[in-house]
Design a protein around this motif. Structure first.
Motif, PDB file in Angstrom:
ATOM      1  N   UNK A  82       0.854  -1.190   0.000  1.00 20.77           N
ATOM      2  CA  UNK A  82       0.000   0.000   0.000  1.00 20.77           C
ATOM      3  C   UNK A  82       0.890   1.240   0.000  1.00 20.77           C
ATOM      4  N   UNK A  83       0.293   2.389  -0.239  1.00 21.12           N
ATOM      5  CA  UNK A  83       1.073   3.614  -0.305  1.00 21.12           C
ATOM      6  C   UNK A  83       1.732   3.925   1.040  1.00 21.12           C
ATOM      7  N   UNK A  84       1.056   3.642   2.145  1.00 23.37           N
ATOM      8  CA  UNK A  84       1.696   3.920   3.437  1.00 23.37           C
ATOM      9  C   UNK A  84       2.915   3.023   3.652  1.00 23.37           C
ATOM     10  N   UNK A  85       2.863   1.788   3.158  1.00 19.83           N
ATOM     11  CA  UNK A  85       4.026   0.898   3.238  1.00 19.83           C
ATOM     12  C   UNK A  85       5.148   1.381   2.317  1.00 19.83           C
ATOM     13  N   UNK A  86       4.769   1.876   1.143  1.00 17.79           N
ATOM     14  CA  UNK A  86       5.760   2.388   0.192  1.00 17.79           C
ATOM     15  C   UNK A  86       6.459   3.633   0.754  1.00 17.79           C
ATOM     16  N   UNK A  87       5.686   4.502   1.368  1.00 15.40           N
ATOM     17  CA  UNK A  87       6.264   5.713   1.952  1.00 15.40           C
ATOM     18  C   UNK A  87       7.171   5.351   3.135  1.00 15.40           C
ATOM     19  N   UNK A  88       6.731   4.395   3.944  1.00 15.52           N
ATOM     20  CA  UNK A  88       7.570   3.938   5.061  1.00 15.52           C
ATOM     21  C   UNK A  88       8.906   3.405   4.545  1.00 15.52           C
ATOM     22  N   UNK A 133       8.552  17.913  -8.589  1.00 11.59           N
ATOM     23  CA  UNK A 133       8.420  16.598  -9.233  1.00 11.59           C
ATOM     24  C   UNK A 133       8.084  15.534  -8.192  1.00 11.59           C
ATOM     25  N   UNK A 134       8.777  15.594  -7.055  1.00 11.78           N
ATOM     26  CA  UNK A 134       8.517  14.626  -5.991  1.00 11.78           C
ATOM     27  C   UNK A 134       7.108  14.807  -5.420  1.00 11.78           C
ATOM     28  N   UNK A 135       6.723  16.050  -5.217  1.00 11.64           N
ATOM     29  CA  UNK A 135       5.375  16.324  -4.696  1.00 11.64           C
ATOM     30  C   UNK A 135       4.311  15.748  -5.622  1.00 11.64           C
ATOM     31  N   UNK A 136       4.469  15.972  -6.931  1.00 12.44           N
ATOM     32  CA  UNK A 136       3.464  15.473  -7.887  1.00 12.44           C
ATOM     33  C   UNK A 136       3.423  13.952  -7.896  1.00 12.44           C
ATOM     34  N   UNK A 137       4.603  13.322  -7.798  1.00 17.54           N
ATOM     35  CA  UNK A 137       4.634  11.854  -7.770  1.00 17.54           C
ATOM     36  C   UNK A 137       3.922  11.326  -6.533  1.00 17.54           C
ATOM     37  N   UNK A 139       1.749  12.897  -4.658  1.00 22.84           N
ATOM     38  CA  UNK A 139       0.323  13.255  -4.741  1.00 22.84           C
ATOM     39  C   UNK A 139      -0.442  12.236  -5.578  1.00 22.84           C
ATOM     40  N   UNK A 140       0.116  11.844  -6.716  1.00 22.27           N
ATOM     41  CA  UNK A 140      -0.547  10.861  -7.576  1.00 22.27           C
ATOM     42  C   UNK A 140      -0.682   9.513  -6.865  1.00 22.27           C
ATOM     43  N   UNK A 141       0.370   9.112  -6.140  1.00 18.95           N
ATOM     44  CA  UNK A 141       0.322   7.842  -5.411  1.00 18.95           C
ATOM     45  C   UNK A 141      -0.743   7.885  -4.310  1.00 18.95           C
ATOM     46  N   UNK A 142      -0.818   8.993  -3.603  1.00 21.63           N
ATOM     47  CA  UNK A 142      -1.799   9.146  -2.519  1.00 21.63           C
ATOM     48  C   UNK A 142      -3.219   9.221  -3.059  1.00 21.63           C
ATOM     49  N   UNK A 143      -3.389   9.895  -4.186  1.00 26.32           N
ATOM     50  CA  UNK A 143      -4.724  10.029  -4.784  1.00 26.32           C
ATOM     51  C   UNK A 143      -5.265   8.677  -5.238  1.00 26.32           C
ATOM     52  N   UNK A 144      -4.363   7.793  -5.690  1.00 30.49           N
ATOM     53  CA  UNK A 144      -4.801   6.451  -6.119  1.00 30.49           C
ATOM     54  C   UNK A 144      -5.499   5.713  -4.993  1.00 30.49           C
ATOM     55  N   UNK A 145      -5.033   5.943  -3.756  1.00 27.73           N
ATOM     56  CA  UNK A 145      -5.618   5.244  -2.614  1.00 27.73           C
ATOM     57  C   UNK A 145      -6.582   6.130  -1.837  1.00 27.73           C
ATOM     58  N   UNK A 146      -7.044   7.200  -2.521  1.00 23.33           N
ATOM     59  CA  UNK A 146      -8.154   8.029  -2.023  1.00 23.33           C
ATOM     60  C   UNK A 146      -7.856   8.760  -0.712  1.00 23.33           C
ATOM     61  N   UNK A 147      -6.611   9.143  -0.515  1.00 19.59           N
ATOM     62  CA  UNK A 147      -6.308   9.974   0.652  1.00 19.59           C
ATOM     63  C   UNK A 147      -6.904  11.368   0.447  1.00 19.59           C
ATOM     64  N   UNK A 148      -7.355  11.948   1.533  1.00 15.15           N
ATOM     65  CA  UNK A 148      -7.889  13.294   1.459  1.00 15.15           C
ATOM     66  C   UNK A 148      -6.753  14.306   1.324  1.00 15.15           C
TER      67      UNK A 148
END
Length: 200
Positions: A82-88, A133-137, A139-148
């Motif tokens: 999941x995105x939280x695991x990827x960010x970790x 560039x990092x912010x947009x990447x 943001x796209x990853x977080x939006x996929x998993x419907x983060x607010x």
């Protein structure tokens, strides 16, 4: 610029990129860049009017691959993570890098810090663009998993990433990276919780 001069310009960019990754900008000179590239000082000035112009070109040259290491760390968590695991995994990767005594941190962050007092330096805008560039990447990853508010959350994560890079560069301590994990988890869970509450 004539095509015949492009290989020389490329050699200068590659040499400067390696030196920037290894040295402080204060120690970086036109002479050692030219020596590393195997060209004369005169040839250097045929391609770049100053060291500052070369540094800006180095950021532009390196920008396309700037996110590669962060993506590699994120991908190390596995294809189904999941995105939280990827960010970790990104934060774990940054923390692990500090174990290497030769680690020099992120050259973009170092350049921005060392040139911070030089208002209007061309590197500032280019480093800011790389951060976007990092912010947009993210943001796209977080939006996929419907983060607010994925854009705001991505900016907060970039602040934490850059802060961790800087403090680890100064201290070479992994304690900060170990402690920041809980903060990142709380930040992500807070946005998940808001989303769940709205859905309810």
């Amino acid at each position: 610029m004539p095509k015949s001069s492009e290989p020389t310009r490329q050699k200068l960019l590659e040499a400067a990129s390696k030196l920037v990754a290894e040295e402080s900008l204060a120690q970086l000179s036109i002479e050692n860049i030219a020596d590393k590239a195997g060209v004369s000082r005169r040839t250097f000035f045929q391609h770049f009017p100053s060291k500052d112009h070369l540094l800006a070109a180095v950021v532009e040259f390196s920008r396309p691959t700037y996110l590669d290491r962060y993506r590699m760390w994120a991908d190390s968590s596995g294809p189904d993570a999941t995105i939280d695991q990827r960010i970790a995994s990104i934060f774990a990767g940054i923390t692990g890098a500090a174990h290497n005594p030769n680690w020099k941190g992120c050259c973009f962050i170092r350049m921005a810090a060392e040139l911070g007092s030089l208002q209007g330096h061309p590197v500032h805008q280019l480093v800011a663009a790389a951060n976007q560039d990092m912010e947009r990447w993210l943001e796209a990853e977080l939006a996929k998993e419907k983060y607010q508010e994925p854009a705001a959350l991505a900016r907060q994560l970039v602040v934490l990433i850059n802060g961790l890079l800087m403090i680890q560069l100064v201290t070479h301590s992994t304690a900060y990276g170990q402690d920041i994990g809980g903060l990142v988890k709380t930040l992500l869970e807070g946005h998940k919780h808001k989303m769940a509450s709205i859905a309810a």
